[in-house]
Design a protein around this motif. Structure first.
Motif, PDB file in Angstrom:
ATOM      1  N   GLU A  44       0.750  -1.369  -0.347  1.00 10.90           N
ATOM      2  CA  GLU A  44      -0.128  -0.180  -0.141  1.00 10.90           C
ATOM      3  C   GLU A  44       0.961   1.445  -0.395  1.00 10.90           C
ATOM      4  N   THR A  45       2.062   0.905   0.581  1.00 11.58           N
ATOM      5  CA  THR A  45       2.798   2.856   0.672  1.00 11.58           C
ATOM      6  C   THR A  45       3.630   2.975  -0.670  1.00 11.58           C
ATOM      7  N   THR A  46       3.402   3.835  -0.829  1.00  6.42           N
ATOM      8  CA  THR A  46       4.004   4.330  -2.326  1.00  6.42           C
ATOM      9  C   THR A  46       4.757   5.973  -1.621  1.00  6.42           C
ATOM     10  N   LEU A  47       4.887   6.983  -0.901  1.00  4.92           N
ATOM     11  CA  LEU A  47       5.685   7.824  -0.488  1.00  4.92           C
ATOM     12  C   LEU A  47       5.747   7.540   0.583  1.00  4.92           C
ATOM     13  N   VAL A  48       6.695   7.087   1.216  1.00  7.81           N
ATOM     14  CA  VAL A  48       7.503   6.981   2.665  1.00  7.81           C
ATOM     15  C   VAL A  48       7.906   8.545   2.895  1.00  7.81           C
ATOM     16  N   THR A  49       7.703   9.218   3.766  1.00  2.67           N
ATOM     17  CA  THR A  49       7.672  10.431   4.408  1.00  2.67           C
ATOM     18  C   THR A  49       9.012  10.750   5.737  1.00  2.67           C
ATOM     19  N   THR A  50      10.746  11.570   5.350  1.00  2.84           N
ATOM     20  CA  THR A  50      10.588  11.512   7.035  1.00  2.84           C
ATOM     21  C   THR A  50      11.221  13.219   7.085  1.00  2.84           C
ATOM     22  N   ASP A  51      11.143  13.198   8.452  1.00  2.02           N
ATOM     23  CA  ASP A  51      11.754  14.560   8.943  1.00  2.02           C
ATOM     24  C   ASP A  51      13.169  15.389   8.241  1.00  2.02           C
ATOM     25  N   ASP A  52      14.168  14.120   6.839  1.00  2.00           N
ATOM     26  CA  ASP A  52      14.793  14.920   6.008  1.00  2.00           C
ATOM     27  C   ASP A  52      14.772  14.149   4.189  1.00  2.00           C
ATOM     28  N   PHE A  53      13.781  13.432   4.619  1.00  3.40           N
ATOM     29  CA  PHE A  53      14.216  13.099   2.998  1.00  3.40           C
ATOM     30  C   PHE A  53      12.442  12.241   2.952  1.00  3.40           C
ATOM     31  N   THR A  54      12.212  12.347   1.791  1.00  2.00           N
ATOM     32  CA  THR A  54      11.090  11.473   0.970  1.00  2.00           C
ATOM     33  C   THR A  54      11.530  10.600   0.501  1.00  2.00           C
ATOM     34  N   VAL A  55      10.915   8.837  -0.159  1.00  2.46           N
ATOM     35  CA  VAL A  55      11.065   8.366  -1.111  1.00  2.46           C
ATOM     36  C   VAL A  55       9.747   7.795  -1.740  1.00  2.46           C
ATOM     37  N   ASP A  56      10.009   8.134  -2.832  1.00  8.72           N
ATOM     38  CA  ASP A  56       8.669   7.949  -3.482  1.00  8.72           C
ATOM     39  C   ASP A  56       9.193   6.570  -3.891  1.00  8.72           C
ATOM     40  N   LEU A  57       8.273   5.826  -3.733  1.00 10.48           N
ATOM     41  CA  LEU A  57       8.349   4.365  -4.201  1.00 10.48           C
ATOM     42  C   LEU A  57       8.168   3.965  -5.646  1.00 10.48           C
ATOM     43  N   THR A  58       6.965   4.823  -5.793  1.00 11.12           N
ATOM     44  CA  THR A  58       6.597   4.693  -7.359  1.00 11.12           C
ATOM     45  C   THR A  58       7.532   5.157  -8.735  1.00 11.12           C
ATOM     46  N   ALA A  59       7.809   6.161  -8.611  1.00  9.26           N
ATOM     47  CA  ALA A  59       8.878   6.850  -9.349  1.00  9.26           C
ATOM     48  C   ALA A  59      10.293   6.414  -9.152  1.00  9.26           C
ATOM     49  N   LYS A  60      10.278   5.863  -8.096  1.00  5.42           N
ATOM     50  CA  LYS A  60      11.721   5.711  -7.453  1.00  5.42           C
ATOM     51  C   LYS A  60      12.826   6.511  -7.679  1.00  5.42           C
ATOM     52  N   TYR A 104      28.370   0.182   0.923  1.00  5.17           N
ATOM     53  CA  TYR A 104      26.804   0.734   0.813  1.00  5.17           C
ATOM     54  C   TYR A 104      25.833   1.643   2.036  1.00  5.17           C
ATOM     55  N   MET A 105      25.362   1.364   3.314  1.00 12.98           N
ATOM     56  CA  MET A 105      24.925   1.352   3.924  1.00 12.98           C
ATOM     57  C   MET A 105      25.622   2.966   3.896  1.00 12.98           C
ATOM     58  N   ALA A 106      27.188   2.254   4.269  1.00 17.03           N
ATOM     59  CA  ALA A 106      27.246   3.837   5.027  1.00 17.03           C
ATOM     60  C   ALA A 106      27.682   5.170   3.919  1.00 17.03           C
ATOM     61  N   GLN A 107      27.369   4.791   2.752  1.00 15.34           N
ATOM     62  CA  GLN A 107      26.925   5.533   1.043  1.00 15.34           C
ATOM     63  C   GLN A 107      25.685   6.742   1.317  1.00 15.34           C
ATOM     64  N   LEU A 108      24.908   5.020   1.943  1.00  8.53           N
ATOM     65  CA  LEU A 108      22.822   5.701   1.452  1.00  8.53           C
ATOM     66  C   LEU A 108      23.350   6.785   3.207  1.00  8.53           C
ATOM     67  N   ARG A 109      23.595   6.487   4.287  1.00  7.61           N
ATOM     68  CA  ARG A 109      23.912   7.136   4.948  1.00  7.61           C
ATOM     69  C   ARG A 109      24.594   8.770   4.929  1.00  7.61           C
ATOM     70  N   ARG A 110      25.985   8.604   3.937  1.00  8.49           N
ATOM     71  CA  ARG A 110      25.670  10.389   3.432  1.00  8.49           C
ATOM     72  C   ARG A 110      25.114  10.607   3.027  1.00  8.49           C
ATOM     73  N   LYS A 111      24.135  10.216   1.836  1.00  8.97           N
ATOM     74  CA  LYS A 111      23.124  11.127   1.242  1.00  8.97           C
ATOM     75  C   LYS A 111      22.779  11.258   2.410  1.00  8.97           C
ATOM     76  N   LEU A 112      21.866  10.660   2.412  1.00  7.59           N
ATOM     77  CA  LEU A 112      20.507  10.759   3.592  1.00  7.59           C
ATOM     78  C   LEU A 112      20.729  11.499   4.840  1.00  7.59           C
ATOM     79  N   GLU A 113      20.900  11.308   5.911  1.00  6.84           N
ATOM     80  CA  GLU A 113      21.585  11.239   7.154  1.00  6.84           C
ATOM     81  C   GLU A 113      21.840  12.816   7.575  1.00  6.84           C
TER      82      GLU A 113
END
Length: 226
Positions: free
Chosen positions: A126-142, A196-205
């Protein structure tokens, strides 16, 4: 009312768990062994299962596997076993979370609340948009956006992030992530995950060295805290 099945052979611990859960308006059934647990799960259809691994008639991992043959109910493992291999085996069998004894009742109840919330909807479906205080993930649009701009992710980074955000609060084992993203032959290449988790954290955290969203559970895996 959220219904919990407690599978534990220590009568004193069962009593403490039942009293604390019922005080918070959970419906609780208790099973002292795996056979009784499987019968009760079929009959009562719990919303969450709290499961000890050391049962008198069968291993808790067997109970997890048999439950996963027909239900997606969240399974919270509660065990004195500290070896990372046993924790990973439980997660790979289908457990959603793992708490080591002795534990804080407040932590257990917090994990229980999180597991109960996950039964309310199917986030993968059901979830297509995941929203946090710092970033948003659009699962449909990737697509990932932060501070009003798109964040460039590699296909591998996206695949990892997608698995984590579609299972919020759930502990995903290292082996599962490696198999899903890199294939069966790379099930032990944990260094891939660290990079790869370190790379994701640098981009999102905001503070990659103290991640708020992409959290490591040492020796076990990762979870997304939305």
């Amino acid at each position: 009312m959220t219904r919990v099945l407690v599978v534990e052979d220590d009568p004193q611990l069962v009593r403490a768990l039942v009293l604390n859960m019922r005080a918070r308006r959970y419906g609780v059934d208790a099973a002292p062994d795996g056979t009784t647990a499987l019968h009760l799960a079929q009959a009562r259809r719990p919303d969450v299962v709290v499961l000890d691994l050391g049962l008198p008639d069968m291993e808790g991992v067997q109970v997890i596997r048999r439950l996963r043959g027909w239900t997606r109910v969240p399974i919270l493992v509660l065990s004195a076993r500290r070896a990372s291999g046993e924790k990973v085996a439980a997660l790979d069998a289908g457990a959603d979370d793992y708490i080591t004894k002795p534990f804080s009742m407040d932590e257990l109840l917090a994990r229980l609340r999180a597991a109960a919330r996950r039964t309310e909807t199917d986030p993968v479906a059901e979830t297509t948009l995941v929203t946090t205080d710092d970033f948003t993930v659009d699962l449909t649009a990737k697509r990932v956006r932060a501070s009003g701009r798109d964040i460039r992710l590699t296909p591998t980074e996206w695949h990892l992030l997608e698995i984590l955000v579609t299972h919020p609060g759930r502990l995903i084992s290292q082996k599962h992530l490696l198999r899903e993203v890199w294939g069966e032959a790379h099930g032990n290449k944990t260094n891939y995950l660290r990079v790869y988790m370190a790379q994701l954290r640098r981009k999102l955290e905001t503070d990659p060295s103290h991640p708020r969203y992409l959290v490591t559970e040492a020796g076990m895996g990762y979870r997304f805290e939305g």
